[in-house]
Design an enzyme around this catalytic site. Structure first.
Site, PDB file in Angstrom:
ATOM      1  CB  SER A 142      20.799  29.975  30.304  1.00  0.00           C
ATOM      2  OG  SER A 142      19.866  30.367  29.119  1.00  0.00           O
ATOM      3  CE1 TYR A 157      23.428  32.226  26.096  1.00  0.00           C
ATOM      4  CE2 TYR A 157      21.699  31.116  26.285  1.00  0.00           C
ATOM      5  CZ  TYR A 157      22.453  32.334  26.703  1.00  0.00           C
ATOM      6  OH  TYR A 157      21.897  32.939  26.934  1.00  0.00           O
TER       7      TYR A 157
END
Length: 251
Positions: A142, A157
């Site tokens: 990401s 995350y």
């Protein structure tokens, strides 16, 4: 002629109708691959597989955090198709928590699925790929890993997805002599079920203002990049991280 004619591809976490995994599975199928969708629910995985273009695709139930389940999915794929050419480690979860809000359960949930799941599923398919001296592993990281969060997922995350980048590169180095490739995709802000309805209009405007291309990404944008990395078009690419973010992080 499809780019993946005759290839067998496993895509994890691909049962969600608007998710990156489903879009990737669909594009792979359009290019001639036979798809194994692995997701938590057997019925949903099977339904998603039946929804793909072409015939012969299957859905398997399995939690990527469970090593035995990963091994079983690889075994079932080999028993049915005789080979595994492509693995897309797409399964992941996110939580929009601030640093001091992250509890032990939050940390375990997010890092386990993204990072441990990527490791376990890769371990499950690598022996078959090594034996056939060919394979492509595509890992979903990401932009959050690269820029230190700030869009949707919390710091745990970002940490998990940064771990995916490190794992991708280390795997690439170790697997390269056997012609097994490992690459990562770093999506920016993509319109999927994970983000749907979670951002206020103000937050949405802030995010879009930071994207030079002026729009959110689509699942198909990520799928196209995955197709490139899965196919022989990227035969000399391994250990790479490919940004799919509309220019929101140019570095």
């Amino acid at each position: 002629m499809g780019l993946l004619d005759g290839k067998i591809a496993i895509v994890t976490g691909a049962a969600s109708p608007r998710g990156l995994g489903k879009a990737t599975a669909k594009l792979f199928a359009e290019h001639g691959a036979t798809i194994v969708i692995m997701d938590l629910d057997a019925d949903q995985a099977s339904a998603a597989a039946k929804d793909l273009p072409g015939a012969g695709h299957i859905g398997l139930a399995g939690n990527v955090v469970d090593k035995a389940a990963c091994d079983a999915a690889a075994k079932a794929t080999l028993e049915q198709f005789g080979r595994i050419d492509i693995l897309v480690n797409n399964a992941g979860i996110t939580q929009p928590l601030k640093l001091m809000e992250i509890g032990p359960d939050n940390y375990d949930a997010v890092t386990d699925v993204s990072l441990r799941g990527t490791l376990y599923m890769s371990q499950a398919v690598i022996p078959a790929m090594r034996a056939q001296k060919a394979g492509s592993i595509v890992n979903l990281s990401s932009v959050s890993a690269q820029r230190g969060g700030g869009i949707f997922g919390g710091p745990h995350y970002s940490a998990a997805k940064a771990g995916v980048l490190g794992l991708t590169k280390a795997m690439a180095r170790e697997l390269a002599p056997d012609n097994v490739r490992s690459n990562a995709i770093c999506p920016g802000f993509i319109a999927t079920d994970i983000t749907a309805g979670k951002l206020t209009p103000e937050m949405q405007k802030t995010v879009l203002d930071g994207i030079p291309m002026g729009r959110a990404g689509e699942a198909s944008d990520v799928a196209g990049c995955a197709l490139f990395l899965a196919s022989d078009l990227s035969a000399y690419c391994t250990g790479t991280e490919v940004d799919v973010n509309g220019g929101s992080l140019i570095h």
